[in-house]
Scaffold this active site. Structure first.
Site, PDB file in Angstrom:
ATOM      1  N   HIS B 264      -2.563   9.601  22.626  1.00  0.00           N
ATOM      2  CA  HIS B 264      -1.965   8.330  23.056  1.00  0.00           C
ATOM      3  C   HIS B 264      -0.435   8.478  23.157  1.00  0.00           C
ATOM      4  O   HIS B 264       0.168   8.165  24.184  1.00  0.00           O
ATOM      5  CB  HIS B 264      -2.333   7.224  22.047  1.00  0.00           C
ATOM      6  CG  HIS B 264      -1.732   5.884  22.350  1.00  0.00           C
ATOM      7  ND1 HIS B 264      -2.405   4.907  23.036  1.00  0.00           N
ATOM      8  CD2 HIS B 264      -0.510   5.359  22.073  1.00  0.00           C
ATOM      9  CE1 HIS B 264      -1.626   3.835  23.175  1.00  0.00           C
ATOM     10  NE2 HIS B 264      -0.466   4.091  22.590  1.00  0.00           N
ATOM     11  N   GLU B 265       0.191   8.961  22.088  1.00  0.00           N
ATOM     12  CA  GLU B 265       1.654   9.092  22.093  1.00  0.00           C
ATOM     13  C   GLU B 265       2.114  10.111  23.131  1.00  0.00           C
ATOM     14  O   GLU B 265       3.202   9.986  23.698  1.00  0.00           O
ATOM     15  CB  GLU B 265       2.170   9.466  20.701  1.00  0.00           C
ATOM     16  CG  GLU B 265       1.827   8.477  19.572  1.00  0.00           C
ATOM     17  CD  GLU B 265       2.306   7.048  19.805  1.00  0.00           C
ATOM     18  OE1 GLU B 265       3.255   6.852  20.586  1.00  0.00           O
ATOM     19  OE2 GLU B 265       1.705   6.116  19.227  1.00  0.00           O
ATOM     20  N   HIS B 268       2.813   8.366  26.286  1.00  0.00           N
ATOM     21  CA  HIS B 268       4.167   7.797  26.294  1.00  0.00           C
ATOM     22  C   HIS B 268       5.204   8.880  26.550  1.00  0.00           C
ATOM     23  O   HIS B 268       6.148   8.704  27.322  1.00  0.00           O
ATOM     24  CB  HIS B 268       4.472   7.135  24.934  1.00  0.00           C
ATOM     25  CG  HIS B 268       3.792   5.821  24.698  1.00  0.00           C
ATOM     26  ND1 HIS B 268       3.956   4.746  25.542  1.00  0.00           N
ATOM     27  CD2 HIS B 268       2.969   5.390  23.701  1.00  0.00           C
ATOM     28  CE1 HIS B 268       3.258   3.700  25.065  1.00  0.00           C
ATOM     29  NE2 HIS B 268       2.649   4.071  23.959  1.00  0.00           N
ATOM     30  N   GLU B 294       2.683   1.383  28.195  1.00  0.00           N
ATOM     31  CA  GLU B 294       1.362   1.401  27.569  1.00  0.00           C
ATOM     32  C   GLU B 294       0.316   1.945  28.547  1.00  0.00           C
ATOM     33  O   GLU B 294      -0.639   2.605  28.136  1.00  0.00           O
ATOM     34  CB  GLU B 294       0.992  -0.011  27.094  1.00  0.00           C
ATOM     35  CG  GLU B 294      -0.143  -0.076  26.094  1.00  0.00           C
ATOM     36  CD  GLU B 294       0.175   0.539  24.739  1.00  0.00           C
ATOM     37  OE1 GLU B 294       1.351   0.873  24.461  1.00  0.00           O
ATOM     38  OE2 GLU B 294      -0.778   0.716  23.944  1.00  0.00           O
TER      39      GLU B 294
END
Lengths: 498, 498
Positions: B264-265, B268, B294
């Protein structure tokens, strides 16, 4: 109230210093390799903001007005230091600072490239340019402070340092060392013929070495709630007093150099951690100067950590952390044979504590002549070689790499800094001697690994004093005598003499 | 030239942002515990300098004058973003900002204490104070921007977001999910009766988990010359585009939550690393907003990393890094049973991708009423419970801790932020659908662990665009259709439907 304005300014400058210190430490420890360009740009902008705020013309008015305000004793001394800082920050015209910054940056870059090749001739024009600017700077600083030009340079690094005082102390030390180095070498030769140097049981895994370093730091008083240890290519002690960033580097084939480096940096760290918290945003609250800072690192490294008493404490810690095989069968004497090994060498940063001051005195003598104009840059190689031959009996002619090109200080324009190193060694010995009178069982405390009384003594006399007084004043107040070479000479006699 | 002055200002603001970002990441990863107070003081001072420089009245003149200058196309759009930022930064009077900052800081501190106790009644007065200030802020922002009050709040997080657009899309999604959640749960129940969930072979040593995380990051395109992975209590992606600081946390009893968090990160991080370097000091060069950010994390986590194709690639990597015992005998279906497990729960941050939007829509609906005054804070528990019962069939009455006290957003005064989460999930699905048309063999590429074409597509349409256009404009340009729920609904149908 004008003092209040200075106090507010102090908080802003402290914030920028905080950012610059942490960003600097981060760059050497955790930054991604590709982050360097933007980091440099950010730090240069922050440094510009710092300079703009620290040199604002209003500050002169605030300082003048605050003189008439109802200030307490601490605030009065704080005001003196605000003024000293303001004069130092404003005495160079912006036009000059820009010229000097550009020249020293180019010269340092060139030096990094040419030093490896030992190419003195290609480097000479850049160095000549830097020395020209240093002479200009010395005159400007002299005009602003009323000090002699070279004193005005030294005063940036150790306020109160004057050639009038240092010359005599260094002359005394030099004349002692020219005889003492051969003595120490022959005493060592004789001792090693009885108990030869032992080989180390390498490898020493990095994780274990780290545990040993942390244990040593903890033992001598490092506060891990206000600091940490990381890895960097060049070991340093940075960060801020509430969060001291120490680093070391490891080799798996030996562990003593990392360990002694950690103990040295811990000495710096204890000074920072011990500074008075309420003054942290005032110039008064900063560590006094480079010589005093070096005295704190050398006190731990030289006065404490290379002593037989310390190794009575540390040898079991080495076995606990590195394993029983590390230094298996070594006596304290075997350890001291390693950590106190003396040899004549070309390189200052590799020198032991006996020969190190001669490297410094050589530079101190040459840079005074370079600043005054008595010596020109093109004649450095001959002058360097003559002094190396005289002081240490080794020639550096035709070896610029390991001679006058070895240090970054001159290419970077930092003249007046070198004496601080040996000043630190002498202060450390002088503090050690004074402390031994106040703490008669100091050696037993070291044997037990109990540094509480030793550190309390240092906190009272040095750390808590921060910049309250000049370097010479602090020395005299802490030890009861002015700076001199006697205690350092006596220290060397005890450790290395016949 | 006035544009040049804005450009210079951009470099100064970028330096302060750089410092704040790195100091923030450092605080969570490497700072000594006792360093917090001085760090907070330094960051607050730096933020003050940022604000003072970003809101200087001259900037209005520079912007106005630059409109008449000969600017290229990029500079014109950059100027619009300079102006948007300036309006956002200056539309609140200093007096108001100070009141709001003090109130939200107190409220957040109180919340940290009272949330653990679920003590709604003690917290209510503070929340009422914050909501009063949020209403004031919404009016002030509305007056400065010409937007409706709640739109003016949302516009800070995702420029261009309007209730006029979001209401309809969320209504569509809500009506779909109210039926779809029961369907997904019964499909799951049926599947798990055939292939029950497997137990993990714990423990999973942290060093191995770190290797797995790094391998996953590298595979999906993280550039380790411009970023790194560390450990922190709350995982985040911070730092700066040239040095992205990602974190995770580890548990030794399982590894999937850390791994999915890392992926997930990384989503980003790829966005930050892919931003245009030449614009890094312009507002135009920043990531567009929270919803778009997001979408980039959820694209990697939801569209890619929870798919069967990805696990065909990753399962061997898991064995290589964690050892053959990890997931021994697991099929892709066994993994998907874990990572795509659906359940009705109280807590938004623990929710799966099927139920998550209902948590968000509930908050979106309530906070519009709170801002307009249609709902008062004292009635939140009943309103919250009614919606939780309607949307997810679970009651939170008498459970403020796991009900309206679970999030930091409202105590911190961040109204208008919540819709960005679900906006991100919908954009990710919409991007995935558009990409699948352009890259017909995308699934095979994922199976091979080849993300080059996928990332090039994202770089062209999202990362390189930075803030060129509003969030809705960027969505339409990247996918060929305006924001809608259809692609997300189709994605859920495929993954969780009958």
């Amino acid at each position: 109230m004008s003092f209040q304005k200075l106090d507010d300014l102090g908080h802003k400058l402290e914030a920028l210093e905080h950012a610059l210190s942490i960003l600097g430490a981060d760059e050497a420890t955790h930054m991604a390799v590709g982050g360097g360009e933007k980091r440099a740009e950010a730090m240069s902008n922050l440094a510009g903001m710092y300079h703009a705020q620290a040199t604002s013309p209003q500050i002169a008015d605030w300082i003048a007005d605050a003189r008439d305000e109802d200030l307490n004793a601490d605030q009065r001394i704080a005001l003196d230091e605000f003024e000293r800082n303001y004069i130092n920050a404003t005495c160079l015209p912006t036009e000059f600072v820009e010229r000097r910054t550009a020249a020293t940056m180019r010269s340092e870059q060139l030096w990094r490239d040419l030093r490896a090749k030992g190419d003195w001739n290609s480097f000479l024009p850049a160095l000549e340019g830097v020395i020209g600017l240093v002479r200009e700077e010395a005159e400007l600083r002299s005009a602003a402070t009323g000090l002699a030009p070279y004193d005005a340079l030294m005063d940036q690094y150790d306020p109160g340092n004057r050639t009038a005082g240092i010359d005599a102390v260094f002359a005394d030390l030099k004349s002692f060392l020219k005889d003492f180095v051969p003595t120490a070498l022959s005493v060592q030769e004789e001792r090693l013929s009885r108990t030869p140097r032992k080989a180390l049981n390498a490898p020493f895994p990095i994780e274990r070495q780290r545990e040993l370093g942390l244990a040593a730091m903890r033992a001598v008083g490092f506060d891990f709630t206000h600091g940490s240890l990381a890895v960097s290519h060049h070991p340093f002690c940075g960060g801020v007093p509430t969060d001291v960033r120490m680093t070391t580097r490891y080799r798996t084939d030996e562990f003593l150099s990392s360990l002694m480096g950690v103990l040295h940096e811990t000495g710096h760290a204890l000074y920072e951690q011990g500074l008075p918290k309420d003054w942290s945003h005032w110039p008064l609250g900063k560590a006094r100067g480079m010589g005093m800072h070096e005295s704190q690192s050398l006190f731990v490294e030289m006065q404490i950590a290379r002593s037989p008493e310390f190794w009575e404490f540390l040898l079991p810690v080495v076995h606990d952390t590195l394993g029983a095989d590390a230094l298996a069968g070594w006596t304290i004497e075997d350890v001291l044979n390693e950590v106190n090994f003396v040899e004549r060498g070309y390189i200052r940063v590799d020198a032991d504590e006996v020969t190190y001051p001669l490297h410094v005195i050589l530079r101190y003598e040459l840079e005074q002549q370079l600043v005054s104009g008595a010596l020109e840059a093109r004649h450095i190689p001959e002058a360097w070689d003559a002094k190396m031959s005289e002081y240490l009996g080794i020639s550096t002619i035709n070896d610029a790499k390991d001679g006058p090109m070895q240090d970054v200080h001159w290419p970077g324009g930092a003249f007046g800094y070198f004496p601080s190193y040996t000043l630190g060694a002498m202060i450390a010995a002088q503090l050690g001697a004074a402390m031994a009178k106040d703490l008669p069982d100091m050696k037993d405390q070291v044997r037990r690994g109990d540094f509480s009384a030793i550190n309390q003594w240092r906190a009272d006399r040095i750390w808590s004093q921060a910049s309250r007084g000049s370097t010479p004043d602090l020395i005299t107040r802490a030890t009861g005598e002015p700076l001199n070479a006697d205690n350092f000479k006596a220290h060397l006699q005890r450790r290395y003499g016949a």
